[in-house]
Design an enzyme around this catalytic site. Structure first.
Site, PDB file in Angstrom:
ATOM      1  CB  ILE A 166      46.677  71.441  49.279  1.00 20.18           C
ATOM      2  CG1 ILE A 166      46.113  70.736  47.954  1.00 20.18           C
ATOM      3  CG2 ILE A 166      46.551  72.969  49.209  1.00 20.18           C
ATOM      4  CD1 ILE A 166      44.677  71.054  47.916  1.00 20.18           C
ATOM      5  CG  ASP A 167      50.049  68.259  52.857  1.00 25.34           C
ATOM      6  OD1 ASP A 167      51.057  68.723  52.408  1.00 25.34           O
ATOM      7  OD2 ASP A 167      49.669  68.466  54.129  1.00 25.34           O
ATOM      8  CE  LYS A 168      48.107  59.641  48.597  1.00 27.66           C
ATOM      9  NZ  LYS A 168      49.092  58.398  48.785  1.00 27.66           N
TER      10      LYS A 168
END
Length: 354
Positions: free
Chosen positions: A163-165
């Site tokens: 998942i994105d930062k």
């Protein structure tokens, strides 16, 4: 030669590695035997690198990272005797060594095979361009530093998905090669169950719907992804997102998104595509006032809302999968993090005041 490939075999798969890199480095080289019959290169590489899925090899070919005799080839290229195959990536081998670091992480489940983490927003998941340490994998390496069977730098172990930062939520880590292979196949076969919650700009009219749109990098800005019409871009990947309205709050809507595919930035791109950019998603323009009034009071309210949740309002809330060893179905649910809870409550109060 090590027959494993890093998770970012495509070279530009994760948002922390999105920058164009003119220089590439050879990580693997094979010379085809004299007696080799004609065979598609993706099948050939799967045979000699059994721990790597055919899908990842095909992705690498689509990204131009598989060369034969110095020339990039697609996955349907048929290898011939004495062909020299090189796999190229945009960074030197072993550039990003994962070292143990004592970084707090919220482990919601762990056994001999897997770790499930509820990732906090702002934490990069693995080392990459611009983030050489301080990542979730550095934290996992520290947590398992006394486990002799876990090597954080062995790509056969570790993250099963990403998942994105600035997205919070559930993330699955494999502690063994068998677990990662089994879980990776579940994600590839789309048998896992993932639901996200997001606050998006605008009033979503339909109570539920499905977004189908092939995705690839935006040719005008390689840091972004965008949706292409069928056949418009040969490297665009099929993507499907199902959404359901949970709550309408005047100029924003709380939605649940269920992923059928798992492309980079998929929810962020698909929701923008239908006119509902994620709230405070600065990469895709959600950090501007996209809906509402022009009054100074309303603009201040939105500014205060951005400060409460200084990231895209997206949380990976649930994850379901079959345990890689026992086959038992496991389902996990996580609470929304405090910043999203406060943001939603702020909009609820605003809506009641209208």
């Amino acid at each position: 030669m090590n027959d494993t490939l890093p998770d970012n075999i495509t070279g530009l798969e994760d948002e922390e590695l999105l920058q164009e890199q003119d220089e590439r480095f050879e990580h693997y080289r094979f010379e085809v035997d004299k007696g080799q019959s004609l065979l598609r290169i993706d099948k050939y590489l799967v045979n000699i690198m059994p721990s790597i899925s055919r899908n990842r090899i095909q992705d690498a070919a689509e990204s131009g990272n598989i060369l034969v005799n110095g020339n990039a080839v697609k996955s349907n290229y048929k290898v011939k005797p004495l062909d020299v195959i090189s796999i190229m990536l945009g960074y030197p081998p072993n550039q990003y060594e994962i070292v143990p670091q004592n970084i707090p992480i919220n482990i919601v489940y762990e056994d001999d095979d897997i770790i499930l983490v509820n990732k906090q927003p702002g934490l990069v998941v693995h080392p990459g361009f611009g983030n050489f340490d301080g990542t979730l994998l550095n934290a996992v390496a520290y947590h398992l530093k006394d486990n002799p069977g876990f090597d954080a730098n062995d790509s056969r172990l570790g993250l099963v998905h990403r998942i994105d930062k600035d997205t919070s939520g559930l993330l699955l880590v494999a502690k063994t090669a068998d677990a990662k292979s089994n879980l990776g196949k579940q994600f590839f076969d789309k048998t896992t169950h993932r639901r996200y919650q997001a606050l998006v700009w605008g009033t979503v009219k339909e109570d539920e719907g499905t977004i189908v749109g092939a995705m690839a990098r935006d040719p005008r800005d390689r840091m972004l992804f965008t949706v292409f019409e069928e056949g418009e871009n040969p490297v665009a990947k099929h993507a499907v997102t199902h959404y359901k309205v949970l709550e309408r709050l005047s100029y924003v809507t709380l939605v649940e998104c269920r992923l059928e595919t798992g492309r980079t930035h998929q929810i962020r791109v698909h929701m923008k595509h239908i006119g509902h950019t994620l709230f405070n998603d600065d990469r895709y323009g959600g950090n501007e006032v996209l809906k509402g009034t022009t009054s100074a009071k309303y603009k201040q309210f939105v500014k205060n809302s951005f400060e409460i949740c200084p990231r895209q309002a997206l949380h990976a809330k649930t994850l379901g999968f079959n345990h890689p060893r026992t086959g038992e179905y496991m389902h996990f649910d996580s609470e929304l993090p405090e910043d999203m809870q406060m943001l939603i409550e702020k909009w609820r109060n605003y809506s009641k005041s209208l």
